[in-house]
Design an enzyme around this catalytic site. Structure first.
Site, PDB file in Angstrom:
ATOM      1  N   HIS A   1      26.819  42.812  57.683  1.00  0.00           N
ATOM      2  CA  HIS A   1      26.723  41.365  57.760  1.00  0.00           C
ATOM      3  C   HIS A   1      27.426  40.715  56.590  1.00  0.00           C
ATOM      4  O   HIS A   1      27.668  41.323  55.548  1.00  0.00           O
ATOM      5  CB  HIS A   1      25.261  40.909  57.764  1.00  0.00           C
ATOM      6  CG  HIS A   1      24.545  41.231  59.028  1.00  0.00           C
ATOM      7  ND1 HIS A   1      23.179  41.162  59.146  1.00  0.00           N
ATOM      8  CD2 HIS A   1      25.006  41.622  60.238  1.00  0.00           C
ATOM      9  CE1 HIS A   1      22.824  41.499  60.363  1.00  0.00           C
ATOM     10  NE2 HIS A   1      23.919  41.786  61.037  1.00  0.00           N
TER      11      HIS A   1
ATOM     12  N   ARG B   1      20.249  36.387  59.582  1.00  0.00           N
ATOM     13  CA  ARG B   1      19.429  37.536  59.167  1.00  0.00           C
ATOM     14  C   ARG B   1      20.354  38.556  58.527  1.00  0.00           C
ATOM     15  O   ARG B   1      20.972  39.367  59.202  1.00  0.00           O
ATOM     16  CB  ARG B   1      18.682  38.127  60.362  1.00  0.00           C
ATOM     17  CG  ARG B   1      17.594  37.216  60.886  1.00  0.00           C
ATOM     18  CD  ARG B   1      16.737  37.872  61.942  1.00  0.00           C
ATOM     19  NE  ARG B   1      15.681  36.974  62.401  1.00  0.00           N
ATOM     20  CZ  ARG B   1      15.802  36.118  63.406  1.00  0.00           C
ATOM     21  NH1 ARG B   1      16.955  36.076  64.073  1.00  0.00           N
ATOM     22  NH2 ARG B   1      14.815  35.324  63.747  1.00  0.00           N
TER      23      ARG B   1
ATOM     24  N   TYR C   1      25.550  34.326  60.859  1.00  0.00           N
ATOM     25  CA  TYR C   1      24.265  34.920  61.228  1.00  0.00           C
ATOM     26  C   TYR C   1      23.287  34.851  60.064  1.00  0.00           C
ATOM     27  O   TYR C   1      23.640  35.161  58.919  1.00  0.00           O
ATOM     28  CB  TYR C   1      24.467  36.361  61.665  1.00  0.00           C
ATOM     29  CG  TYR C   1      23.250  36.967  62.313  1.00  0.00           C
ATOM     30  CD1 TYR C   1      22.640  36.344  63.393  1.00  0.00           C
ATOM     31  CD2 TYR C   1      22.707  38.162  61.856  1.00  0.00           C
ATOM     32  CE1 TYR C   1      21.510  36.886  63.991  1.00  0.00           C
ATOM     33  CE2 TYR C   1      21.588  38.715  62.467  1.00  0.00           C
ATOM     34  CZ  TYR C   1      20.998  38.071  63.531  1.00  0.00           C
ATOM     35  OH  TYR C   1      19.889  38.606  64.128  1.00  0.00           O
TER      36      TYR C   1
ATOM     37  N   GLU D   1      17.606  44.827  65.726  1.00  0.00           N
ATOM     38  CA  GLU D   1      16.861  44.190  66.805  1.00  0.00           C
ATOM     39  C   GLU D   1      17.789  43.842  67.959  1.00  0.00           C
ATOM     40  O   GLU D   1      17.471  44.066  69.129  1.00  0.00           O
ATOM     41  CB  GLU D   1      16.183  42.915  66.276  1.00  0.00           C
ATOM     42  CG  GLU D   1      15.130  42.337  67.179  1.00  0.00           C
ATOM     43  CD  GLU D   1      13.807  43.087  67.103  1.00  0.00           C
ATOM     44  OE1 GLU D   1      12.983  42.868  67.993  1.00  0.00           O
ATOM     45  OE2 GLU D   1      13.624  43.883  66.170  1.00  0.00           O
TER      46      GLU D   1
ATOM     47  N   GLU E   1      21.130  36.323  73.694  1.00  0.00           N
ATOM     48  CA  GLU E   1      19.666  36.194  73.666  1.00  0.00           C
ATOM     49  C   GLU E   1      19.160  34.829  74.096  1.00  0.00           C
ATOM     50  O   GLU E   1      18.153  34.731  74.775  1.00  0.00           O
ATOM     51  CB  GLU E   1      19.122  36.471  72.248  1.00  0.00           C
ATOM     52  CG  GLU E   1      19.176  37.913  71.836  1.00  0.00           C
ATOM     53  CD  GLU E   1      20.183  38.103  70.743  1.00  0.00           C
ATOM     54  OE1 GLU E   1      21.297  37.571  70.899  1.00  0.00           O
ATOM     55  OE2 GLU E   1      19.868  38.771  69.749  1.00  0.00           O
TER      56      GLU E   1
ATOM     57  N   ASP F   1      22.312  43.067  64.531  1.00  0.00           N
ATOM     58  CA  ASP F   1      21.389  43.850  63.721  1.00  0.00           C
ATOM     59  C   ASP F   1      20.636  44.844  64.604  1.00  0.00           C
ATOM     60  O   ASP F   1      20.900  44.972  65.795  1.00  0.00           O
ATOM     61  CB  ASP F   1      20.422  42.929  62.966  1.00  0.00           C
ATOM     62  CG  ASP F   1      19.658  42.006  63.909  1.00  0.00           C
ATOM     63  OD1 ASP F   1      19.732  42.203  65.145  1.00  0.00           O
ATOM     64  OD2 ASP F   1      18.990  41.078  63.421  1.00  0.00           O
TER      65      ASP F   1
ATOM     66  N   ASP G   1      22.594  39.926  69.026  1.00  0.00           N
ATOM     67  CA  ASP G   1      22.866  39.945  67.586  1.00  0.00           C
ATOM     68  C   ASP G   1      23.234  41.353  67.124  1.00  0.00           C
ATOM     69  O   ASP G   1      22.828  42.350  67.725  1.00  0.00           O
ATOM     70  CB  ASP G   1      21.643  39.451  66.810  1.00  0.00           C
ATOM     71  CG  ASP G   1      21.370  37.976  67.078  1.00  0.00           C
ATOM     72  OD1 ASP G   1      22.298  37.259  67.469  1.00  0.00           O
ATOM     73  OD2 ASP G   1      20.201  37.551  66.904  1.00  0.00           O
TER      74      ASP G   1
END
Length: 928
Positions: free
Chosen positions: A388, A343, A341, A108, A18, A106, A104
């Site tokens: 996670h 989040r 990470y 998103e 990203e 997740d 990432d």
């Protein structure tokens, strides 16, 4: 075999992440066989405006960016500022033999990976590369063990995106029409705003109650003879009189009454000042004894490692960071390989992390602080993020803060994460807690009892490394000791002093960012990973402002929340919002289907047999939690905009109204603006009277002696000004139109005291001072940056406003005879120095500017917010304001230089995921 040697044999691999910072770090771990490039966030999304929607779409599809009549098909477009980056990625992909999507892990990130695949349309093998920390071992392991794209996560994220678009784009226009333009509504932001508003309502309805008790300082014989360092006396508070518990703050309701209406005749004794002072006098000669001593073992276990929300809360308490600032700093730490990470909803530590933490416990604190078995933390919040680990220092050996060579915010946040992680693998804190009751009989025969408590920590355990903060500034921290002298039941004690002590109950505390995040999480509203963005949104939208660390709702928020509660009740209902979260997670798990769920939410289908749900069912019904949003926002006739935005102040006849240009108080024909930054709780009837008794904002000063026109002074949105009233019939348009003279008051003028002469002086500007030797006219006038002289194109600043009216030709010529100073004027000295900015590494100061004080590092300027002051602003707050300003700065536009031969290819770029067949022809020529 390492990824690099495999690449040398198998070909060239393109890895897309990203952010550029992440790309730079990962590139160092993969070697020359890999090309690592950033997408710079999302490359594709729903259109931001109707102008971005491809041709061929009309009506609601163009407005929403979603085809609600064809299975809620989203219309995706490449973001305008990402087109150059997409072209670069396509060019790199042509030279690659494999594509790794390393966004990432997740939802998103999974969605970004899917959009990349859809837009780039790779003809080479595609792999999904996931990792939770950016270390060499983790990156190389991710390359060796890629997985397939998880379409279920993509569908879940897409459903959320569509839901939020429908909610925001359908409900926000209602607020524009009925409350104020440019407002917004959102599935979680509106509920978060409602929480802040409800707390303010509680404070507005609150009535303080006073209560009294006694505090005493007692001494024991053993205590008086205690060794140095041991307490000789101890404090205690009156707890009971004749067996009745003495009232404390928790015994009163928000209206200032004893709960249950017990009063002084119930089980709780409410002492007033007279009774407290009388009791103290009656105890002056009393002999006291220890009635009871109760001792219990004390044990406190370590706090779990950080997850997203607990990190935000603790960074707020300990570092004064806002949630957004915390996440921005954490993002940098993650991308540069310092932490895992950020989040995550998990408190789990990997075996590698546990081993690393235990090694540091033994190294830094000694083996006696290390438990025999590793500690595990399995608990997750409901609807937790996927796969996670907790937030911790990265790698299989934790770097101490000093070893990282970090500075500023990054150092502080890393240290917080490091301490919390290490402490989570340490032994319990143990000790002893003691409760003591001291009794005596007053001169009037009443039996009184005082209470005291103590705590001694005999082994600090994890508290040696880390102590969690508290939202309540008066709350006692876990490592705080309270030592009592040694005493036993029956021992005599002496009262060194007995003091009456008065108290008042306090209104419920306003939310801080930390406590609001905790409340949202406790109510299971929204995703913890989005709370920072939600709080940032409600502050930027003007629903909430900060007063110190407290979140205060604006008057606009009061009106908006009232409208939503009364006409869209289910959409801001806490249980309804939490239930929606459950439904969305059921879709993510494959237990529910997206399209039928969206259809019921938007059209109400399924709520009423054989027909769409009614607006009442959708908005405020008690049946199925899903209803028809579309019908609800269509019928707005029942919403009285004036009533929604009107708040009577008791029986005073004064009403607070929220108008299109802000709040004001009104009584009859009289009205006065209310400061935007006034907390609603502080708008009392007395203050409203004071505001209304101020000048109306318009004063008639008299008539111009030359033309007879009336001259008035007015208060406007951009400050006070003079204007003339033209006679009736004066043409206002066309070639013969006449404009009234206007002019702003000078800084030295006050609206309450200006005169007709002041107005005429302003109307006389610019004033002709004279001409130079060559006949060039010199004028004195007022400008954006203050008073100045003008001769042709040459301007020179004047020192005071009065000089515009008094400066002579000789003085003006003397000013022009001097060399022209660079810039507009000599720089004012800084108001305050804040230290070196951790990002720009330049000194930061507070300066006074045209629009008020601001912080600057010489490159970036950020105006102080209304809750900031020059006297109280901290270096951290100054750095935060500069970081926010940098984040909002527009990205530099990429130069457009596409070769002519590619022009035709651009016309065929796909803008949408898919569209109904009848629109296929239109989409073929769509440019993304």
């Amino acid at each position: 075999m390492s990824p690099t040697s495999e690449t040398a044999r198998d070909g060239r691999r393109l890895v897309i992440v990203e952010s550029p910072a992440k790309a730079k770090t990962i590139k160092g771990y993969l070697g020359p066989g890999y090309v690592v490039e950033a997408s710079v966030g999302h490359i594709r999304d729903l259109p931001g405006t109707a102008a971005e929607v491809p041709e061929g779409y009309t009506g609601d599809v163009r407005r929403l960016g979603i085809d609600v009549d064809h299975d809620f098909e989203p219309i995706y477009v490449v973001n305008p500022d990402k087109k150059a980056q997409v072209s670069k990625l396509k060019s790199l992909l042509k030279e690659a033999d494999e594509l790794f999507l390393a966004t990432d892990e997740d939802r998103e990130g999974e969605a970004i990976a899917w959009h990349l695949q859809e837009v780039l349309r790779p003809k080479v093998p595609v792999h999904r590369m996931v990792f939770h920390e950016i270390t060499k071992d983790a990156i190389q392991e991710a390359v060796r063990n890629p997985r397939e794209l998880n379409k279920r996560l993509v569908d879940a994220q897409e459903t959320r995106r569509i839901l939020d678009r429908l909610y925001g784009y359908e409900v926000s226009p209602v607020l524009w029409k009925k409350v104020m333009p440019r407002l917004s509504a959102g599935r979680v932001q509106s509920v978060a705003t409602r929480l802040v508003v409800e707390r303010e309502r509680e404070r507005m309805a609150f009535r303080s109650a006073s209560y009294w008790d006694l505090t005493a300082v007692f001494a024991t014989e053993a205590g008086r003879a205690a060794a140095a360092g041991e307490p000789g006396t101890f404090g205690a508070r009156l707890s009971a009189v004749d067996g009745r518990r003495v009232a404390t703050g928790r015994d009163f309701d928000s209206l200032g009454q004893i709960k249950g209406g017990a009063g002084a005749t119930g089980q709780v004794l409410h002492l007033d000042e007279e009774a407290a002072r009388g009791l103290a006098a009656a105890l002056a000669a009393t002999d006291f004894q220890v009635r009871s001593v109760e001792s219990k073992p004390y044990r406190r276990s370590p706090y779990a490692p950080f997850r997203t929300t607990t990190l935000q809360q603790e960074a707020s308490r300990k570092l004064g960071f806002g949630a957004k600032r915390t996440m921005d700093v954490a993002q940098k730490l993650y991308e540069n390989g310092f932490i895992t990470y950020m989040r995550t909803d998990s408190t789990t530590l990997s075996d590698t992390a546990i081993t690393a933490a235990r090694a540091q416990v033994e190294q830094l604190y000694g083996r006696e602080y290390l438990p025999d078995a590793p500690r595990t933390y399995q608990g997750k919040v409901k609807n937790a993020q996927e796969a996670h680990e907790a937030i911790r220092p990265s790698g299989d050996r934790f770097r101490t803060p000093a070893e990282t060579r970090l500075a500023g915010d990054e150092y502080k946040l890393y240290e917080l994460i490091w301490m919390r992680t290490v402490a989570s693998q340490m032994k319990d804190a143990v000790g002893q807690s003691v409760s003591v009751k001291v009794a005596g009989r007053a001169a009037d025969g009443r039996d009184v009892e005082f209470s005291a408590s103590g705590k001694i920590i005999t082994f600090h355990g994890f508290l040696k490394a880390y102590v969690e903060g508290r939202d309540d500034p008066d709350a006692e921290l876990d490592d705080r000791e309270r030592r009592l002298p040694p005493m036993a039941e029956g021992d005599g004690v002496t009262a060194d002093e007995i003091t009456p002590d008065g108290h008042s109950t306090k209104p419920p505390a306003r939310y801080t960012e930390a406590s609001l995040i905790k409340e949202l999480e406790d109510r299971e509203i929204g995703r913890p990973s989005t709370y920072a963005a939600i709080i940032d949104t409600i502050i930027r939208r003007g629903y909430v402002f900060k007063k110190g660390t407290a979140l205060v709702p604006s008057f606009v928020a009061l009106a908006a929340v009232r409208l939503l509660e009364e006409h869209f009740g289910r959409l801001v209902d806490y249980d309804f919002t939490a239930k929606m979260e459950d439904d969305l997670d059921a879709i993510a798990r494959g237990e529910a289907e997206s399209v039928p769920w969206l259809r019921r939410f938007y059209f109400g289908e399924g709520s009423v047999e054989g027909a769409a749900a009614s607006a009442a069912d959708a908005g405020n019904g008690d049946g199925d939690h899903l209803g028809g949003l579309k019908e609800l926002v269509t019928d707005l006739g029942a919403i009285d905009a004036r009533e929604i935005s009107s708040f009577p102040l008791g029986d005073s006849g004064i009403t607070l109204r929220v108008g299109r240009y802000g709040p004001y108080v009104e009584r009859g024909e009289k009205r006065q603006d209310v400061p935007d930054d006034l907390p609603p709780e502080e708008l009392t009837v007395e203050l409203a009277e004071e505001l209304l008794n101020k000048p109306s904002g318009e004063r008639v000063l008299g008539n111009d002696p030359d033309n007879g026109n009336q001259i008035v002074a007015k208060s406007g949105r951009y400050g006070a000004y003079f204007t003339e009233i033209l006679p009736e019939g004066t043409p206002k348009t066309g070639k013969n139109a006449v404009k009234p003279r206007t002019g702003s008051l000078l800084q030295s003028m006050d609206l309450d005291t200006v005169t007709l002469e002041d107005a005429l002086k302003i109307f006389g500007l610019p004033r002709v001072v004279g001409a130079d030797a060559e006949g060039v006219e010199i004028t004195a006038q007022n400008g954006r940056y203050g008073p100045y002289l003008k001769k042709g194109t040459d301007s020179r600043s004047l020192e005071t406003e009065d000089q515009m009216f008094t400066v002579t030709l000789e003085e003006a010529l003397a000013i022009y005879a001097q060399p022209k100073a660079r810039g507009r004027a000599a720089a004012k000295p800084p108001l305050k120095e804040l230290g070196v900015d951790p990002v720009s590494e330049k000194p930061v100061v507070v300066k006074d500017g045209r629009f008020g004080p601001y912080v600057t590092d010489g490159e970036t300027n950020a105006t102080l917010r209304r809750d900031d002051s020059v006297e109280e602003i901290t270096p951290e707050r100054g750095f935060e304001l500069l970081a926010e300003k940098r984040a909002k700065a527009p990205a530099k536009k990429a130069a457009k230089k596409a070769p002519a031969k590619k022009a035709a290819a651009k016309k065929t770029t796909t803008a949408a995921k898919k569209a109904p067949a009848k629109k296929a022809a239109a989409k073929k020529t769509t440019s993304a």
